[in-house]
Design a protein around this motif. Structure first.
Motif, short mmCIF file in Angstrom:
data_model
loop_
_atom_site.label_atom_id
_atom_site.label_comp_id
_atom_site.label_asym_id
_atom_site.label_seq_id
_atom_site.Cartn_x
_atom_site.Cartn_y
_atom_site.Cartn_z
N GLY A 136 2.53 12.82 3.50
CA GLY A 136 1.82 11.77 4.21
C GLY A 136 0.30 11.90 4.16
N THR A 137 -0.18 13.05 3.76
CA THR A 137 -1.63 13.26 3.79
C THR A 137 -2.37 12.40 2.77
OG1 THR A 137 -1.41 15.16 2.32
CG2 THR A 137 -1.46 15.60 4.70
N GLN A 138 -1.75 12.11 1.64
CA GLN A 138 -2.41 11.29 0.64
C GLN A 138 -2.72 9.90 1.18
OE1 GLN A 138 -0.06 13.48 0.07
NE2 GLN A 138 -0.27 14.41 -1.93
N GLY A 139 -1.83 9.36 1.98
CA GLY A 139 -2.10 8.07 2.62
C GLY A 139 -3.31 8.14 3.53
N LEU A 140 -3.43 9.25 4.23
CA LEU A 140 -4.61 9.44 5.09
C LEU A 140 -5.89 9.56 4.26
CD1 LEU A 140 -3.13 11.92 7.70
CD2 LEU A 140 -3.62 9.49 8.01
N LEU B 36 -6.97 -0.95 -3.35
CA LEU B 36 -6.28 0.02 -4.21
C LEU B 36 -6.27 1.42 -3.60
CD1 LEU B 36 -7.50 -1.02 -7.77
CD2 LEU B 36 -5.20 -1.28 -6.80
N THR B 37 -7.40 1.82 -3.02
CA THR B 37 -7.49 3.18 -2.50
C THR B 37 -6.71 3.37 -1.21
OG1 THR B 37 -9.03 5.03 -2.29
CG2 THR B 37 -9.60 3.04 -1.12
N VAL B 38 -6.43 2.29 -0.51
CA VAL B 38 -5.58 2.38 0.69
C VAL B 38 -4.12 2.13 0.32
CG1 VAL B 38 -5.09 1.34 2.94
CG2 VAL B 38 -7.46 1.74 2.25
N LEU B 39 -3.89 1.14 -0.52
CA LEU B 39 -2.53 0.72 -0.84
C LEU B 39 -1.76 1.77 -1.65
CD1 LEU B 39 -0.47 -1.65 -0.79
CD2 LEU B 39 -1.47 -2.37 -2.97
N LEU B 40 -2.30 2.23 -2.76
CA LEU B 40 -1.53 3.12 -3.64
C LEU B 40 -1.19 4.46 -2.99
CD1 LEU B 40 -3.05 2.30 -7.15
CD2 LEU B 40 -0.86 1.59 -6.19
N PRO B 41 -2.16 5.19 -2.42
CA PRO B 41 -1.77 6.43 -1.75
C PRO B 41 -0.85 6.18 -0.55
CG PRO B 41 -4.10 6.47 -2.23
CD PRO B 41 -3.62 5.08 -2.50
#
Length: 171
Positions: A69-73, A27-32
């Motif tokens: 894109g920073t949220q994905g990081l 969840l923490t990798v997928l959603l952001p």
């Protein structure tokens, strides 16, 4: 109880914590990551329109393009830290009870949820900033500042998730 019920109960007892931690990581990798991908796409579409008219504005719109894109990081970083703190990276899941698994899942939720929504909100703001760069390039920094304000909430969610992860006792 049937054999299937006993098997399922044994599986949950032995592996429930690890499954919950893997869910937290996912969840923490997928959603952001999804939010960032969508966000970068939104800004990219706006930037492409500007660049088709004036390619010299690439530097100004690129900054706005990168921001969502920073949220994905942040989600990726949180996922790695959850795997490291829980023992998943080292392969030692012996201390991962269901209770600990739920703690990791709860710790992941701020980054997962806020990361997704803030990436999209930031993209919309950054796309509006692209319009500033198109019409008044000398004022494009204001568009960056407006988009960066949304980043504040992603950073706060990251901090809450990380503080929660660092305070979970495994084993």
């Amino acid at each position: 109880m049937s054999k299937e019920d006993i098997f399922m109960l044994d599986f949950i007892t032995e592996n429930g914590g690890a499954v919950l931690v893997w869910l937290a990581v996912a969840l923490t990798v997928l959603l952001p990551g999804l939010g960032s991908a969508k966000g970068v796409g939104i800004v990219g579409q706006a930037a492409a329109g500007v660049l088709s008219e004036d390619p010299t504005k690439f530097g100004k719109v690129l900054i706005l393009e990168v921001l969502p894109g920073t949220q994905g990081l942040y989600g990726f970083l949180t996922g790695i830290l959850i795997m490291s703190s829980s023992g998943l990276l080292g392969g030692d899941t012996s201390g991962l009870t269901a209770h600990v698994g739920f703690q990791f899942l709860a710790a992941a939720l701020p980054m997962a949820i806020v990361g997704y929504f803030s990436a999209i909100a930031q993209a919309k703001t950054a796309a509006a900033g692209v319009a500033i760069a198109a019409k008044q390039p000398e004022e494009s920094t204001k568009g960056v500042i407006l988009a960066a304000m949304v980043e504040t909430y992603a950073v706060l969610a990251l901090l809450v998730s990380l503080l929660a992860v660092f305070n979970i006792q495994v084993g």
